[in-house]
Enzyme design. Sequence first.
Site, PDB file in Angstrom:
ATOM      1  N   TRP A  12       0.821  -1.223   0.000  1.00 34.73           N
ATOM      2  CA  TRP A  12       0.000   0.000   0.000  1.00 34.73           C
ATOM      3  C   TRP A  12       0.851   1.267   0.000  1.00 34.73           C
ATOM      4  CZ3 TRP A  12      -4.475  -1.170   4.059  1.00 34.73           C
ATOM      5  CH2 TRP A  12      -5.167  -2.310   3.623  1.00 34.73           C
ATOM      6  N   GLU A  99      11.916   1.968  -3.748  1.00 37.45           N
ATOM      7  CA  GLU A  99      11.721   3.325  -3.207  1.00 37.45           C
ATOM      8  C   GLU A  99      12.605   3.554  -1.982  1.00 37.45           C
ATOM      9  OE1 GLU A  99       7.509   2.795  -3.173  1.00 37.45           O
ATOM     10  OE2 GLU A  99       7.612   2.799  -5.358  1.00 37.45           O
ATOM     11  N   GLU A 169      11.292  -6.333  -9.275  1.00 30.60           N
ATOM     12  CA  GLU A 169      10.505  -5.152  -9.613  1.00 30.60           C
ATOM     13  C   GLU A 169      11.380  -4.191 -10.407  1.00 30.60           C
ATOM     14  OE1 GLU A 169       7.094  -4.475  -6.744  1.00 30.60           O
ATOM     15  OE2 GLU A 169       8.832  -3.770  -5.647  1.00 30.60           O
ATOM     16  N   GLY A 175       4.832   2.038 -10.836  1.00 30.44           N
ATOM     17  CA  GLY A 175       3.988   3.225 -10.796  1.00 30.44           C
ATOM     18  C   GLY A 175       3.963   4.006 -12.096  1.00 30.44           C
ATOM     19  N   SER A 215       3.548  -2.154 -12.059  1.00 27.02           N
ATOM     20  CA  SER A 215       2.337  -1.926 -12.853  1.00 27.02           C
ATOM     21  C   SER A 215       1.584  -3.212 -13.164  1.00 27.02           C
ATOM     22  CB  SER A 215       2.667  -1.155 -14.139  1.00 27.02           C
ATOM     23  OG  SER A 215       3.199   0.126 -13.823  1.00 27.02           O
ATOM     24  N   GLY A 236       1.382  -2.604  -6.319  1.00 24.04           N
ATOM     25  CA  GLY A 236       1.280  -1.316  -5.645  1.00 24.04           C
ATOM     26  C   GLY A 236      -0.088  -0.705  -5.889  1.00 24.04           C
ATOM     27  N   GLY A 237      -0.168   0.170  -6.877  1.00 31.38           N
ATOM     28  CA  GLY A 237      -1.384   0.943  -7.136  1.00 31.38           C
ATOM     29  C   GLY A 237      -2.656   0.107  -7.180  1.00 31.38           C
TER      30      GLY A 237
END
Length: 257
Positions: A12, A99, A169, A175, A215, A236-237
Site C-alpha cells: 500500500w 523506493e 521489480e 507506478g 504496474s 502497488g497501485g
Amino acid sequence: MPNRTPFVGGNWKMNTDARTASELASSLASGLAGTAGVDVAIFPPFVYLREIGSGIETSDIILGAQDVYDQPNGAFTGEISIDMLKDCGVRSVLTGHSERRHVIGESDTIVNKKTRAVLDAGLQCVLCIGETLDQRESGKTDAINEHQTRAGLEGVSKEQLANVVIAYEPVWAIGTGKTATPGDAQDAHANIRELIANMYDQEAADAIRIIYGGSMKPGNAEELMSMADIDGGLVGGASLNAEDFLSIIRAGAPQGV
Ligand code: 13P
C-alpha cells in the site's frame, strides 16, 4: 515440475488513511473466498498495522510490513523494531524496495542487515530487487539482479531461504503504467532462479518464490503469472482497489480452484 504456492502481495506504500485502510482490509477479507492455493499478503502503513491485523484475524491474509529496522531496541528515533511488528501480528516484511533504495537511499549493506534480522526473527522476508531504466538500457538487468540478490542474501542460510520470497521489480515499471513483457520478465526470473541454484542448490532454486512487481493490473496479471518462473506478484497501485486486487489474486490461483 516444482510445485510452488503462488504469492500475491499488496504494497500500500504511503497511501490510505484510518478509514480507507480498514475498509480495504475488510473488503479483501470478505472477498477472498475462492482463492485457495494463493498466499495473500498486505503491507499497510505501520500506523494501521495493529488495527488491520485484528480486522483480518479470521482470514488467511498475511499481515506484512513495508520496512523494519535491524536493531532490537535503543536510541533509533523514528525506527520500528521486529518485536514491535510482531506485537502487531506481522508475519512478513519487505526489504530492499526500490523506493527505499533509490528515494530513501538504503545501501545494499542496510538491505542485507534488515533481511537477516527479519529471517533471524523467523519472519518471512520479501526481498525486492530490480534495475533502473538506465541500467536496463545499458544491458545490465541481469548483473544488477545478481548483485542485489547476492548482497541481499549474504549470510542467509539455505534453511532461512525457505522464508524468503524474491520480488523482481524493474524500477522503470513501478507506478509508471509500463510493464515488463511477460517474456522479458520470465527471462529475468529464470536467471534469478539459476543464480539461486548456483548460490545454494537446485532444490532451493526450485522451491523459492520469485514474484513480479511493476504496474501489475487485472489486465496483465494472468499472462505474467502464467510464465513458468513467475510465482505471483507484488502489487502497488492496483492493490488499493479491493476489486482489482482480488482479481489479480484470482489470476494467480492455480487452475480449478
Ligand atoms: P505499482 O504496482 O504501483 O507499479 O507498484 C509496484 C510496487 O512497487 C510494489 O512494491
